[in-house]
Design an enzyme around this catalytic site. Sequence first.
Site, PDB file in Angstrom:
ATOM      1  CB  SER A 108      44.121  29.984  44.189  1.00  0.00           C
ATOM      2  OG  SER A 108      43.199  29.171  43.528  1.00  0.00           O
ATOM      3  CG  ASP A 158      38.697  26.505  49.189  1.00  0.00           C
ATOM      4  OD1 ASP A 158      38.025  26.476  48.141  1.00  0.00           O
ATOM      5  OD2 ASP A 158      39.892  26.841  49.230  1.00  0.00           O
ATOM      6  CG  HIS A 189      39.375  29.379  46.684  1.00  0.00           C
ATOM      7  ND1 HIS A 189      40.096  28.227  46.935  1.00  0.00           N
ATOM      8  CD2 HIS A 189      39.997  29.968  45.616  1.00  0.00           C
ATOM      9  CE1 HIS A 189      41.088  28.122  46.065  1.00  0.00           C
ATOM     10  NE2 HIS A 189      41.053  29.170  45.258  1.00  0.00           N
TER      11      HIS A 189
HETATM   12  C1  MLT Z   1      44.042  25.228  40.245  1.00  0.00           C
HETATM   13  O1  MLT Z   1      43.552  25.086  39.145  1.00  0.00           O
HETATM   14  O2  MLT Z   1      45.250  25.423  40.459  1.00  0.00           O
HETATM   15  C2  MLT Z   1      43.092  25.180  41.388  1.00  0.00           C
HETATM   16  O3  MLT Z   1      41.903  24.585  40.989  1.00  0.00           O
HETATM   17  C3  MLT Z   1      42.848  26.508  41.959  1.00  0.00           C
HETATM   18  C4  MLT Z   1      42.337  27.476  40.935  1.00  0.00           C
HETATM   19  O4  MLT Z   1      43.137  28.102  40.282  1.00  0.00           O
HETATM   20  O5  MLT Z   1      41.115  27.618  40.793  1.00  0.00           O
END
Ligand code: MLT
Length: 206
Positions: A108, A158, A189
């Site tokens: 992520s 996701d 996700h």
């Molecule tokens: C981010 O902010 O890098 C992406 O939206 C993934 C997350 O951290 O939720």
Amino acid sequence: MNTTTELSFIHRIKPATEPGKPPILLLHGTGGNEDDLLPLGGMIAPGSALLSPRGKVLEGGMPRFFRRLREGIFDEEDVRRRAHELADFIAQARESYNLAAPIAVGFSNGANIAAAVLQLRPEALAGAALLRAMVPLQDPPAADLSGKPVLILSGASDPIVPADNARRLASLLQTTGATVEHRVLPTGHGLSQTDVALTKAWIDQL
Ligand code: MLT
């Protein structure tokens, strides 16, 4: 296992137990820390050195690797600054712990900063497994990623990463020379056992 604050990021380092295995740089998601992905690292790369920093940006007390304006909308100036900062840390850690260039394994937000490091400082990483990644920079510099292996694992349902965004990341990296394998898994996700198995198999064949 050591925790140290001596280098520029709070991090953990687990020395390799098998020679010749690539070191792994573990990059956690929003709200994670340097401990989060160590068990994953042990599963996907047994015997490898594990280097696991904690993101320096706090969002409501939750560590991240760069600032965002809201979900999916990034502060790109900060993305650039933090990617350079992380690449500098990788160089310091390589010298301190005598490591080869690591393979990043990011989840992520950790996958997004890994993608930015690939685009801004390609020499910092030997490759990257990007789990639930999206495009970190709308207008990245023309990096030369020739020969860098990249695995992107996306989730078909996701809610955070739109499918075309992950496809665009794969194509951006491929266009600049990376050897990209992009798979879309029947999941959301969060990580699944399939992510673990595919990432391990991908690292095994490097
Ligand atoms: C981010 O902010 O890098 C992406 O939206 C993934 C997350 O951290 O939720």
